[in-house]
Write a protein that holds these residues in place. Structure first.
Motif, mmCIF file in Angstrom:
data_model
loop_
_atom_site.group_PDB
_atom_site.id
_atom_site.type_symbol
_atom_site.label_atom_id
_atom_site.label_comp_id
_atom_site.label_asym_id
_atom_site.label_seq_id
_atom_site.Cartn_x
_atom_site.Cartn_y
_atom_site.Cartn_z
ATOM 1 N N ASN A 8 29.406 40.607 34.760
ATOM 2 C CA ASN A 8 30.711 41.144 34.318
ATOM 3 C C ASN A 8 30.742 39.870 34.895
ATOM 4 O O ASN A 8 31.131 41.137 36.728
ATOM 5 N N LEU A 9 32.362 39.321 35.401
ATOM 6 C CA LEU A 9 33.085 38.450 36.460
ATOM 7 C C LEU A 9 34.768 39.102 35.754
ATOM 8 O O LEU A 9 34.743 38.955 34.822
ATOM 9 N N TYR A 10 35.476 39.889 36.746
ATOM 10 C CA TYR A 10 36.837 39.347 36.843
ATOM 11 C C TYR A 10 37.923 38.315 37.014
ATOM 12 O O TYR A 10 37.410 38.166 37.224
ATOM 13 N N TYR A 11 38.504 38.455 35.639
ATOM 14 C CA TYR A 11 39.122 36.627 35.721
ATOM 15 C C TYR A 11 40.461 37.272 35.991
ATOM 16 O O TYR A 11 41.036 37.465 34.311
ATOM 17 N N PRO A 12 41.321 36.074 36.559
ATOM 18 C CA PRO A 12 42.848 36.234 36.973
ATOM 19 C C PRO A 12 43.527 35.679 35.743
ATOM 20 O O PRO A 12 42.931 35.222 34.931
ATOM 21 N N TYR A 15 43.541 32.201 35.348
ATOM 22 C CA TYR A 15 42.415 31.349 34.963
ATOM 23 C C TYR A 15 42.621 30.580 34.267
ATOM 24 O O TYR A 15 43.414 30.319 33.174
ATOM 25 N N LEU A 22 34.850 29.820 38.599
ATOM 26 C CA LEU A 22 35.780 30.918 38.997
ATOM 27 C C LEU A 22 35.894 30.744 40.756
ATOM 28 O O LEU A 22 37.493 31.482 41.368
ATOM 29 N N LYS A 26 39.565 30.471 43.286
ATOM 30 C CA LYS A 26 39.810 31.446 44.429
ATOM 31 C C LYS A 26 39.779 30.041 45.650
ATOM 32 O O LYS A 26 40.294 30.567 46.527
#
Length: 350
Positions: A8-12, A15, A22, A26
């Motif tokens: 699980n990655l954080y997606y702003p 995005y 990702l 960035k």
């Protein structure tokens, strides 16, 4: 096990999936800091030392298997195989060394900053079994005559090594036939070495406590003990110097010594000679100065000559004193006789 990893990655909120991944969104690389010089063709990897080396900066030994963060660069091609070069910093000093691959010899080559510890040798010189190359294996499969010659050569080598192997086997059997005796012998040797180490450690501890030092001491050697014995000796005075001092004292001494005495030095020691107050000439003393010989005599002979010269000098002084005393007595007797004669002559005339 892949499902257990945290994917699980954080997606702003801003995005945009149309940008790509990702990392592209960035503006970063997936390798993060390892790819900071990727635009220069340099990738930072974890490099493991392939063999033992000596660092040229601090002259320390670096063992095989030590790992470094190295800069990996492609510098050429060997046919279709790329040649890479690795640059890393020594963990004991500020020196950098570079190592490159050698695909032709299946080895690594040091370019700069270090030198290799040579542990390579020819296995055929030590009687080791060398694996056949691919060309030899192919020829053994295709050429029956070469296979026969190769087999006969192996049989000859085995016959030559058979006697040596039998000697080693028999020696091993005699040495380890009785396991209890072998164990006792080994324990005895280890116990003796352990006692010696304990004694040396206690002796070093006492010496350090006596000298108020806190440094590791190296084991004593024969050369160190001989050097310490030489340094403990005091420099001796040469016999020629002592004789020259004696002659100088005799020549510079006064011919009319006082009643208090004369202090002369001989070989660093002061001696007081009490002489009579009567005047004595140097000729009457009879002191003979010896001319130094052109060659160096042994020290024992020179010591004997110096002692004899001193004894002769003392005896001559003693004889001269007696002779002067006798002369004084004769003079007094003559004066008394003259006085008696004068008295008799005057009395007869009267």
């Amino acid at each position: 096990m892949g499902e257990r990893k945290g994917q699980n990655l954080y997606y702003p909120p801003d995005y945009d999936p149309r940008v790509g991944g990702l990392n592209k969104f960035k503006g970063t690389h997936a390798l993060r800091e390892r790819a900071r010089k990727l635009h220069l063709g340099i990738l930072i990897i974890r490099f493991e030392m392939p063999y033992n080396i000596w660092c040229d900066g601090c002259n320390n030994h670096i063992g095989m298997g030590v790992r470094y963060n190295a800069e990996k660069t492609k510098i050429g091609m060997y046919y279709t195989t790329p040649v890479y070069q690795f640059k890393m910093k020594c963990h004991l000093c500020n020196n950098h060394y570079e190592i490159k691959t050698d695909p032709g010899n299946l080895d690594y080559v040091i370019v700069s900053g270090a030198r290799r510890q040579e542990n390579r040798w020819d296995p055929t010189e030590n009687g080791q079994i060398v694996a056949d190359t691919k060309e030899t294996q192919k020829r053994l499969f295709d050429d029956p005559m070469f296979k026969l010659e190769h087999k006969s050569g192996d049989v000859q080598v085995s016959k030559e090594a058979k006697s040596r192997l039998n000697k080693l086997f028999n020696r091993n059997e005699d040495l380890w036939k009785d396991s209890y005796e072998a164990n006792c012998m080994l324990r005895k040797n280890f116990r003796g070495k352990s006692k010696e180490l304990q004694k040396s450690a206690l002796r070093d501890k006492m010496l350090l406590s006596k000298s108020s030092l806190d440094i590791p001491l190296l084991p004593e050697s024969l050369e160190d003990s001989n050097m310490a014995a030489l340094l403990a000796l005091k420099p001796a005075v040469d016999i020629n110097e002592r004789q020259s001092v004696l002659r100088r004292d005799i020549i510079n001494s006064s011919a009319l010594p006082s009643s208090t005495g004369l202090i002369t030095s001989f070989g660093g020691l002061k001696k007081e000679k009490l002489l009579q107050s009567k005047p004595l000439s140097r000729n009457s003393l009879g002191i003979a100065l010896k001319i130094p010989k052109p060659f160096n005599e042994p020290e024992e002979i020179q010591n004997i000559e110096s002692k004899e010269s001193l004894d002769d000098t003392k005896e001559s002084i003693r004889d001269n004193k007696k002779r002067v005393a006798e002369d004084d007595c004769n003079v007094e007797n003559k004066k008394s006789l003259i006085a008696l004669c004068d008295y008799d002559s005057t009395s007869s005339s009267d």
